[in-house]
Design an enzyme around this catalytic site. Structure first.
Site, PDB file in Angstrom:
ATOM      1  N   GLU A 124      35.843  38.144  25.807  1.00 50.74           N
ATOM      2  CA  GLU A 124      35.218  39.461  26.370  1.00 50.74           C
ATOM      3  C   GLU A 124      36.192  40.397  25.382  1.00 50.74           C
ATOM      4  O   GLU A 124      37.773  40.375  25.589  1.00 50.74           O
ATOM      5  CB  GLU A 124      35.528  39.546  27.787  1.00 50.74           C
ATOM      6  CG  GLU A 124      34.858  40.722  28.334  1.00 50.74           C
ATOM      7  CD  GLU A 124      35.155  40.753  29.700  1.00 50.74           C
ATOM      8  OE1 GLU A 124      36.062  40.200  30.333  1.00 50.74           O
ATOM      9  OE2 GLU A 124      33.937  41.284  30.501  1.00 50.74           O
ATOM     10  N   LYS A 172      43.351  46.442  47.668  1.00 50.63           N
ATOM     11  CA  LYS A 172      44.434  46.609  46.787  1.00 50.63           C
ATOM     12  C   LYS A 172      43.886  46.937  45.633  1.00 50.63           C
ATOM     13  O   LYS A 172      43.200  46.230  44.850  1.00 50.63           O
ATOM     14  CB  LYS A 172      44.911  44.993  46.753  1.00 50.63           C
ATOM     15  CG  LYS A 172      46.379  44.810  46.490  1.00 50.63           C
ATOM     16  CD  LYS A 172      46.783  45.450  45.112  1.00 50.63           C
ATOM     17  CE  LYS A 172      46.181  44.595  44.115  1.00 50.63           C
ATOM     18  NZ  LYS A 172      46.482  45.183  42.800  1.00 50.63           N
ATOM     19  N   GLU A 220      33.138  38.989  41.280  1.00 56.85           N
ATOM     20  CA  GLU A 220      32.499  39.702  39.990  1.00 56.85           C
ATOM     21  C   GLU A 220      33.537  39.531  39.038  1.00 56.85           C
ATOM     22  O   GLU A 220      34.603  40.216  38.942  1.00 56.85           O
ATOM     23  CB  GLU A 220      32.256  41.125  40.503  1.00 56.85           C
ATOM     24  CG  GLU A 220      31.073  41.553  40.074  1.00 56.85           C
ATOM     25  CD  GLU A 220      31.452  42.086  38.686  1.00 56.85           C
ATOM     26  OE1 GLU A 220      31.385  41.525  37.629  1.00 56.85           O
ATOM     27  OE2 GLU A 220      31.737  43.318  38.637  1.00 56.85           O
ATOM     28  N   CYS A 229      32.642  44.991  32.495  1.00 62.29           N
ATOM     29  CA  CYS A 229      32.332  43.768  32.433  1.00 62.29           C
ATOM     30  C   CYS A 229      30.751  43.632  32.008  1.00 62.29           C
ATOM     31  O   CYS A 229      30.655  42.395  31.626  1.00 62.29           O
ATOM     32  CB  CYS A 229      32.688  42.925  33.740  1.00 62.29           C
ATOM     33  SG  CYS A 229      31.990  43.933  34.816  1.00 62.29           S
TER      34      CYS A 229
HETATM   35  P1  ADP Z   1      42.129  43.046  34.614  1.00 66.13           P
HETATM   36  O1  ADP Z   1      42.150  42.171  33.297  1.00 66.13           O
HETATM   37  O2  ADP Z   1      41.069  43.743  34.914  1.00 66.13           O
HETATM   38  O3  ADP Z   1      43.454  43.779  34.862  1.00 66.13           O
HETATM   39  P2  ADP Z   1      42.843  41.171  36.643  1.00 66.13           P
HETATM   40  O4  ADP Z   1      42.257  39.943  37.256  1.00 66.13           O
HETATM   41  O5  ADP Z   1      44.274  40.643  36.060  1.00 66.13           O
HETATM   42  O6  ADP Z   1      42.027  41.756  35.805  1.00 66.13           O
HETATM   43  O7  ADP Z   1      43.210  42.089  37.842  1.00 66.13           O
HETATM   44  C1  ADP Z   1      42.146  42.626  38.781  1.00 66.13           C
HETATM   45  C2  ADP Z   1      42.890  42.978  40.116  1.00 66.13           C
HETATM   46  O8  ADP Z   1      43.463  41.695  40.539  1.00 66.13           O
HETATM   47  C3  ADP Z   1      43.942  43.688  40.108  1.00 66.13           C
HETATM   48  O9  ADP Z   1      43.797  44.774  41.199  1.00 66.13           O
HETATM   49  C4  ADP Z   1      45.161  43.060  39.899  1.00 66.13           C
HETATM   50  O10 ADP Z   1      46.203  43.521  40.363  1.00 66.13           O
HETATM   51  C5  ADP Z   1      44.519  41.848  40.978  1.00 66.13           C
HETATM   52  N1  ADP Z   1      45.349  40.618  40.763  1.00 66.13           N
HETATM   53  C6  ADP Z   1      45.986  39.939  39.616  1.00 66.13           C
HETATM   54  N2  ADP Z   1      46.354  39.075  39.991  1.00 66.13           N
HETATM   55  C7  ADP Z   1      46.375  38.575  41.254  1.00 66.13           C
HETATM   56  C8  ADP Z   1      46.478  37.479  42.110  1.00 66.13           C
HETATM   57  N3  ADP Z   1      47.442  36.473  41.632  1.00 66.13           N
HETATM   58  N4  ADP Z   1      46.245  37.851  43.393  1.00 66.13           N
HETATM   59  C9  ADP Z   1      45.720  38.703  43.932  1.00 66.13           C
HETATM   60  N5  ADP Z   1      45.252  39.944  43.039  1.00 66.13           N
HETATM   61  C10 ADP Z   1      45.494  39.662  41.686  1.00 66.13           C
END
Ligand code: ADP
Length: 486
Positions: free
Chosen positions: A389, A182, A258, A292
């Protein structure tokens, strides 16, 4: 412009399930934009929960045969993929720059780094070993073997659209796992292009399935509770990682996380100051600071702090901002307006509390989401930027007196991904490296990322390691066989 249009046009824009590209269920799609202009690049299939379920079914169906595929064959697919990425570095870099914003030079560096995970794990695929031992009590024998954990869900962020994927996909392929990827909503194109490239390299249908989505939780949530899924590997923010951990607990999934960082950059008075400034530019400005492992705060020995800050401000202040695809650009836009607003908020907070702006300090007007490279001095302890961050091109500089104080400042955070240390005193270097509560340390260097090294954190930065000989272990389970000799 036409070269740019062509790389975007060539990308498959669908959901990839069982070796087939197709529309998302219901025909849904979402737009991908260029953060350097704020304009739409193209639309991509918006994978739904049904698509994710079909992707899991395809991964499950392919698992047994894939696990039985000779390791050399799995390794050779990775090796070919490394070769293809290396040959196509220019186009892959252009695509990455268009969807993510970083300069072409940075994108090329990422494509090369991302490809290295495939080369590294092509070499690891044939080194999956077990052991054979005598029972200490005599009589029987103990046999262990390593087997793939099974279908994996790999969730990646937008900041390194290829490398965050290849360092999960590479070891999963090498170990004999099938997977559902994903990619991040903001940057799915590089991963979609890579998917095509892996098929061309000979990856069989069903091994890799890709589901882009604009609502990750809704799309992949049902997979987390499906007992056929056996592992989740996530790179992203700490809150989302925590939520996924909770979901993983119900299904007892293997988990690699991570998460966020808040990297300290320590400069001792015995450091080579010019080398420290060079290291600081890399640790701060790589990927526009959207990493990060970006140095988040600079703690500098009081007697060299002024000189260090001045030199750093000179360097950051003279960097060229521009669209990533323009020649000469060193600093591209931030990923979106929200990210730029957050950087501005942290800078404004620090300044309101007494920090001084040595260079930069504000967003840049016009198209795209630009923020000027910034150095702040005299940053007070209570400034949020020292704790949160920043994910942008801002370097807050503070001072310390003793080595103990430096270490206490460095460790005074819930995060523990990486720390940077500049000193020429060997004893101090080792003492501080041992005392740091992080998964990684850059010793007289601002760059730690390397496919051959174990990348990962402690504390709120997560656990599990990606790359190195450790990386493949995340995708293997050990089976023990008690062998009777009677
Ligand atoms: P960033 O600040 O780097 O966007 P996120 O943690 O929001 O960090 O997103 C990192 C990844 O996790 C992306 O691919 C995002 O679509 C996915 N993501 C965000 N929320 C969820 C969730 N509830 N379940 C699974 N994946 C998620």
């Amino acid at each position: 412009m036409s070269a740019q249009n062509a790389v975007v046009e060539n990308v498959p824009k669908g959901v990839y399930v069982g070796g087939q590209w197709r529309e998302a269920s219901g025909g849904a799609s979402f737009a991908v934009e260029d953060p350097g202009t704020g304009k739409r690049l193209c639309d991509v299939a918006d994978g739904q929960a049904e698509d994710a379920k079909e992707a899991l079914a395809a991964a499950v169906a392919a698992q047994q045969e894939w696990a039985a595929t000779p390791p050399r064959e799995r390794g050779e697919i990775l090796r070919r993929a490394w070769q293809l990425m290396t040959e196509r570095v220019e186009d892959l870099a252009m695509l990455m720059t268009l969807e993510m914003g970083k300069s072409l030079a940075e994108s090329k560096a990422e494509v090369t780094y991302a490809a290295e995970f495939f080369r590294w794990f092509s070499e690891e695929a044939v080194r999956i070993e077990g052991r054979y031992a005598q029972n200490p009590a005599g009589g029987s024998r103990l046999l262990t073997m390593k087997q793939p954990v099974g279908p994996c869900l790999l969730i990646t962020p937008w900041n390194f659209p290829l490398a965050m994927g290849t360092r999960k996909i590479g070891p999963a392929i090498a170990a004999g796992c099938t997977m559902i990827v994903k990619p991040a909503q903001l940057t799915p194109l590089s991963m979609l292009q890579l998917t095509d490239l892996l098929a061309e390299a000979g990856l069989p249908p069903g091994v890799l399935n890709v589901v882009p989505s604009s609502s990750a939780g809704k799309t992949v949530g049902p997979l987390m509770s499906d007992p056929r899924l056996r592992k989740v590997s996530f790179t992203g923010s700490t809150p989302v990682g925590q939520a996924l951990m909770a979901q993983a607990a119900e299904n007892l999934l293997r988990v690699s996380m991570e998460l966020g960082g808040n990297a300290p950059f320590l400069v001792f008075s015995d450091a080579d100051l010019d080398a420290a400034v060079d290291g600081a530019v890399v640790a701060k400005m790589r990927n526009n600071g959207e990493s990060c492992v970006a140095a988040n705060r600079f703690h500098v020995a009081a007697n060299v702090a002024e000189e260090f800050a001045r030199k750093l401000a000179d360097r950051l202040g003279s960097m060229t901002l521009g669209h990533g695809a323009e020649e000469g650009t060193q600093v591209g836009p931030l990923i979106d307006g929200d990210q730029r607003d957050k950087v501005a908020e942290l800078v404004d907070d620090a300044v309101a509390k007494g920090a001084k702006v040595a260079t930069g300090g504000s967003a840049v007007d016009g198209d795209g989401y630009f923020f000027a490279p910034t150095v702040l001095t005299d940053v007070p302890k209570k400034a949020r930027i020292l704790r949160e961050e920043v994910f942008g091109p801002v370097a807050p500089v503070t001072t310390f007196g003793s080595e103990e104080e430096a270490l206490a400042l460095a460790n005074g955070t819930e995060f523990g991904l990486v720390a940077y240390v500049f000193t020429q005193d060997l004893g101090r270097a080792l003492r501080v490296a041992e005392g740091l509560e992080t998964g990684m340390v850059g010793l007289n260097t601002g760059l730690v990322s390397n496919a051959a090294a174990p990348f990962g954190g402690v504390k709120a930065s997560g656990f599990g390691r990606e790359g190195g000989v450790e990386g493949i272990e995340e995708y293997l389970s050990t089976k023990y066989v008690a062998v009777s000799m009677s």
